[in-house]
Design a protein around this motif. Structure first.
Motif, short mmCIF file in Angstrom:
data_model
loop_
_atom_site.label_atom_id
_atom_site.label_comp_id
_atom_site.label_asym_id
_atom_site.label_seq_id
_atom_site.Cartn_x
_atom_site.Cartn_y
_atom_site.Cartn_z
N ASP A 1 0.83 -1.20 0.00
CA ASP A 1 0.00 0.00 0.00
C ASP A 1 0.87 1.26 0.00
O ASP A 1 0.59 2.22 -0.73
N GLU A 2 1.92 1.26 0.80
CA GLU A 2 2.80 2.43 0.86
C GLU A 2 3.62 2.58 -0.43
O GLU A 2 3.90 3.70 -0.87
N CYS B 1 1.33 4.08 -2.88
CA CYS B 1 1.13 5.46 -2.50
C CYS B 1 2.30 6.33 -2.95
O CYS B 1 2.12 7.45 -3.46
N HIS C 1 2.00 9.48 -5.50
CA HIS C 1 2.42 10.82 -5.07
C HIS C 1 3.54 11.36 -5.95
O HIS C 1 3.61 12.57 -6.20
N ARG D 1 -6.14 1.10 -3.47
CA ARG D 1 -4.81 1.68 -3.30
C ARG D 1 -4.75 3.10 -3.85
O ARG D 1 -4.07 3.96 -3.28
N SER E 1 -4.06 6.44 -1.66
CA SER E 1 -2.96 7.31 -2.07
C SER E 1 -3.38 8.75 -2.28
O SER E 1 -2.56 9.67 -2.19
#
Length: 259
Positions: free
Chosen positions: A35-36, A39, A43, A65, A69
């Motif tokens: 998930d990160e 993200c 971004h 997701r 994000s």
């Protein structure tokens, strides 16, 4: 970053659009925190000037997701997703699920994905009427068609019922598809180009960018599985090739090779 109004919609989108359907790629899923990782890619795209993000209900994990994000920046981006619903009941369910997945109360563009027949006014399936109702309620700002069926895509444009069409278009597409892009411009229908690298067959990204940039109404959707891929896309967006005779010769060689 270059921006263009998407057909007759009021959407001023980045001509480099982000395809969120790659946010469940093996590269992301195998990372320590998928998930990160997703993200960070989203971004990075946003920071580069990309403001148009395209998803699909057919990939709910990718929708989730993307929604995760976009926390904190949702109001600054244009969000599109799709449904494969073939009835009003299915459409309502899928739209509700998409809003939940994306953590938003509306989408800027909603697309009917790969329908067997084109939904029309007063159609027996009621889908077009439902799209109009969702638009009147402000739940969707605009709606269009996403398809790989050339006849259906052309029918959608000529019908005057749809504001956008998403269809495969790349450097190795036929002249018929190139003419179709011109038809979209003539009819003021936004043309979103899916598969700009033809599913990975095309590896010369600057050539692909240069070719697609020649038609000002074409908005390619690029799927990025890693930050490195995104950085490459953004680099060539910012440093497109010069369209000269050498460039045209390279394009012709590639088209002749594949066609």
């Amino acid at each position: 970053m270059e921006y263009v109004t998407l057909g007759r919609t009021s959407l001023l989108v980045s001509r480099t659009a982000f395809g969120a359907m790659s946010l469940d790629s093996p590269e992301i899923n195998s990372s320590e925190d998928p998930d990160e990782t997703a993200c960070a890619i989203v971004h990075e795209a946003y920071s580069s000037g990309i403001n148009f993000f395209d998803a699909s209900h057919s990939k709910p994990l990718c929708e989730k997701r993307l929604g995760f994000s976009l926390h904190g920046i949702r109001q600054n981006v244009l969000l599109a997703t799709k449904t494969r619903a073939s009835s009003v009941q299915e459409l309502r369910l899928e739209f509700s699920e998409s809003l939940s997945n994306l953590d938003t109360d509306s989408v800027d563009l909603y697309q009917i994905e790969n329908p067997l027949v084109l939904p029309v006014k007063d159609g027996a399936d009621g889908i077009y009427k439902e799209l109009c109702a969702l638009k009147e309620k402000g739940k969707i700002k605009h709606f269009g068609i996403a398809t790989e069926d050339f006849s259906l895509a052309k029918e959608a444009v000529l019908s005057g019922l749809y504001e956008t069409v998403q269809f495969p278009y790349s450097i190795i597409s036929s002249e018929e598809v190139s003419d179709f892009a011109d038809l979209c411009a003539e009819k003021d229908v936004g043309f979103i180009a899916m598969q700009p690298l033809n599913g990975g067959i095309i590896t010369n990204i600057p050539l692909a960018f240069g070719f697609l940039s020649q038609k000002e109404n074409v908005v390619p959707v690029w799927g990025c599985r890693t930050q490195a891929e995104l950085e490459q896309i953004v680099y060539f967006n910012n440093h497109p090739p010069v369209i000269d005779e050498k460039f045209k010769e390279e394009v012709n060689r590639m088209r002749e090779f594949f066609n």
